[in-house]
Scaffold this active site. Structure first.
Site, PDB file in Angstrom:
ATOM      1  N   THR A 116      -3.218   1.805   6.271  1.00 30.83           N
ATOM      2  CA  THR A 116      -2.881   2.405   4.988  1.00 30.83           C
ATOM      3  C   THR A 116      -3.908   2.031   3.918  1.00 30.83           C
ATOM      4  O   THR A 116      -4.229   2.847   3.036  1.00 30.83           O
ATOM      5  CB  THR A 116      -1.464   1.988   4.558  1.00 30.83           C
ATOM      6  OG1 THR A 116      -0.572   2.175   5.664  1.00 30.83           O
ATOM      7  CG2 THR A 116      -0.985   2.829   3.402  1.00 30.83           C
TER       8      THR A 116
ATOM      9  N   LYS B 225       6.978  -6.887   9.941  1.00 26.74           N
ATOM     10  CA  LYS B 225       6.443  -7.697   8.833  1.00 26.74           C
ATOM     11  C   LYS B 225       7.370  -8.859   8.496  1.00 26.74           C
ATOM     12  O   LYS B 225       6.919  -9.916   8.061  1.00 26.74           O
ATOM     13  CB  LYS B 225       6.227  -6.836   7.580  1.00 26.74           C
ATOM     14  CG  LYS B 225       4.976  -5.964   7.653  1.00 26.74           C
ATOM     15  CD  LYS B 225       4.724  -5.281   6.315  1.00 26.74           C
ATOM     16  CE  LYS B 225       3.532  -4.330   6.380  1.00 26.74           C
ATOM     17  NZ  LYS B 225       2.233  -5.009   6.523  1.00 26.74           N
TER      18      LYS B 225
ATOM     19  N   CYS C 186      -0.819   1.897  12.656  1.00 25.45           N
ATOM     20  CA  CYS C 186      -0.451   0.870  11.680  1.00 25.45           C
ATOM     21  C   CYS C 186      -0.597  -0.445  12.419  1.00 25.45           C
ATOM     22  O   CYS C 186      -0.110  -0.584  13.550  1.00 25.45           O
ATOM     23  CB  CYS C 186       0.984   1.057  11.189  1.00 25.45           C
ATOM     24  SG  CYS C 186       1.590  -0.368  10.229  1.00 25.45           S
TER      25      CYS C 186
ATOM     26  N   CYS D 270      -6.044  -2.742   8.455  1.00 23.16           N
ATOM     27  CA  CYS D 270      -4.833  -2.153   7.873  1.00 23.16           C
ATOM     28  C   CYS D 270      -5.117  -0.674   7.700  1.00 23.16           C
ATOM     29  O   CYS D 270      -6.061  -0.303   6.997  1.00 23.16           O
ATOM     30  CB  CYS D 270      -4.490  -2.776   6.524  1.00 23.16           C
ATOM     31  SG  CYS D 270      -3.143  -1.915   5.646  1.00 23.16           S
TER      32      CYS D 270
ATOM     33  N   THR E  82       2.404   4.510   8.842  1.00 18.92           N
ATOM     34  CA  THR E  82       3.255   4.489   7.649  1.00 18.92           C
ATOM     35  C   THR E  82       3.345   5.887   7.059  1.00 18.92           C
ATOM     36  O   THR E  82       2.522   6.768   7.347  1.00 18.92           O
ATOM     37  CB  THR E  82       2.688   3.559   6.561  1.00 18.92           C
ATOM     38  OG1 THR E  82       1.426   4.074   6.136  1.00 18.92           O
ATOM     39  CG2 THR E  82       2.528   2.142   7.064  1.00 18.92           C
TER      40      THR E  82
ATOM     41  N   ARG F  42       0.824  -1.216   0.000  1.00 19.09           N
ATOM     42  CA  ARG F  42       0.000   0.000   0.000  1.00 19.09           C
ATOM     43  C   ARG F  42       0.853   1.258   0.000  1.00 19.09           C
ATOM     44  O   ARG F  42       0.539   2.245  -0.679  1.00 19.09           O
ATOM     45  CB  ARG F  42      -0.939  -0.001   1.209  1.00 19.09           C
ATOM     46  CG  ARG F  42      -2.124  -0.918   1.096  1.00 19.09           C
ATOM     47  CD  ARG F  42      -1.788  -2.402   1.087  1.00 19.09           C
ATOM     48  NE  ARG F  42      -1.207  -2.898   2.315  1.00 19.09           N
ATOM     49  CZ  ARG F  42      -0.587  -4.074   2.445  1.00 19.09           C
ATOM     50  NH1 ARG F  42      -0.416  -4.880   1.396  1.00 19.09           N
ATOM     51  NH2 ARG F  42      -0.091  -4.448   3.606  1.00 19.09           N
TER      52      ARG F  42
END
Lengths: 247, 247
Positions: free
Chosen positions: B90, B173, B203, B88, B132, B54
């Site tokens: 973003t 991640k 986030c 999520c 982010t 994203r």
């Protein structure tokens, strides 16, 4: 949607219970070699816990879970899953009926667990089984002993089922992990005393409270075994390999 | 299937990343008052992580995630979800496009988080934001400040984004929680020094490594806020209550 003949999506027929489904999904993540989101295995999950109690149904004391299991399976099939798995041992009493009604390949939890039991303890080992009374009474594990092996089963007594295993599982489902862990550890100790060499955790609630540190015996976690098999299926499908699905 | 106008099933458009989706599902379980499987909230989850990044898409450096998000959303709609949520932050840059294309009600993560921020810190508080660079640059949080409040935003500097926030999220991640936690804690400390009174974890990777014990400031966990809102939606729908869906 629905092009399941080439889909690498694992359909998870869950919700029995919801915490066991999350434990299964965690074990899929742990079994996946991935360095980024995109390398993980795609999953569709139906965690719709309004499934009639499997053990009560087996005893003739409640509705069959089959219609609810079929409804969840159809949601996953319509969503495009290429294979189905059920992280619930007792629900496997309805595995054959589900597979023939849904027409989707399914990976069998007991087969995955028994393959790991033979690899861990040998083909003639004495294996203890902690499972619901329906899984035990239906001989779900003994009936699927792999060809070429001669596993012997050490089961809880009727009293241990009544006083430790079933109330232990119920306590986990109700969120009381301390009580559930103590009861299930007591049942595991009894199997060890009667000569079991390894222990199959044959109900997906049990690994939530009984791990290698608390167990008197080497463990086969059926949930983790199915998770590893599901990840291997998806990665092989993604790689375009021919996948032989047992059963 | 598909009778979403009366379905109490929460559709979870996940996989961004898969561990954040599981964190969200755990927080839904924690937010549900249930004593048995059947009392839990039904969920359908599409955790299909093959969604283009994203943040890269926002920067013009990668493909749009919208087609993949739409495909997952359609799987959930066809499976019978009555509402969609996306754990999520973003991905909420594409929230309006998704909602109008899918024709399903959706619960907005940022609205859920901001309602809890105002309740925790007051309507004129100085709120730090860890998110982010796409979420930050698109002003996803400031643009949705609730009517009647005047939150002030304390953002990481460009250097902090480059050296701490973005590499911290990437480390989570990739499974390196120790490194991710250390980097994100450093970013949180900087926001505290510049006068933030509370901290929004904007986030879904961040609460995996930064909790109340490690944070220098009171936390608003956007993942948990959305989970609570989703559970409340489903329980109200099940109870037959009229549900007003913000936005």
């Amino acid at each position: 949607m629905g092009v399941s003949d080439c889909s690498d999506i694992v359909g998870v027929l869950g919700g029995m219970g919801p915490a066991a489904t999350l434990d299964f999904l965690h074990k899929m993540l742990e079994a996946t070699p991935a360095r980024s989101d995109q390398e993980h295995v795609p999953v569709l999950v139906a965690s719709i816990p309004q499934v009639p109690d499997r053990t009560a149904a087996f005893r003739g004391e409640g509705d069959s879970p089959l219609p609810a299991l079929l409804a969840s399976g159809r949601r996953l099939a319509e969503g495009g899953a290429g294979v189905l798995v059920m992280p619930c041992n007792t629900a496997h009493l309805w595995f054959d009926a589900l597979q023939s009604a849904l027409g989707l390949p399914m990976l069998h939890l007991v087969d995955a667990a028994l393959a790991e039991a033979v690899a861990l303890a040998g083909p003639a080992a004495r294996i203890g089984l902690l499972a619901t009374d329906a899984t035990s009474a239906a001989a779900l594990y003994p009936n699927r002993t792999p060809a070429g092996s001669a596993l012997q089963w050490v089961m809880p007594t009727a009293g241990e089922m009544l006083d430790a295993v079933m109330p232990g599982i119920a306590a986990v489902k109700a969120g009381d992990h301390a009580r559930g862990g103590a009861l299930l550890q007591r049942a595991a100790d009894a199997l060890a005393r009667r000569g079991a060499q390894a222990l199959v955790l044959g109900c997906t609630e049990i690994p939530l409270v009984l791990d290698a540190e608390r167990s008197p015996l080497p463990l086969i976690d059926a949930t983790a075994a199915l998770a590893r098999r599901a990840v291997a299926w998806s990665l092989a499908r993604r790689a375009g390999a021919a996948v032989a699905i047992a059963d």
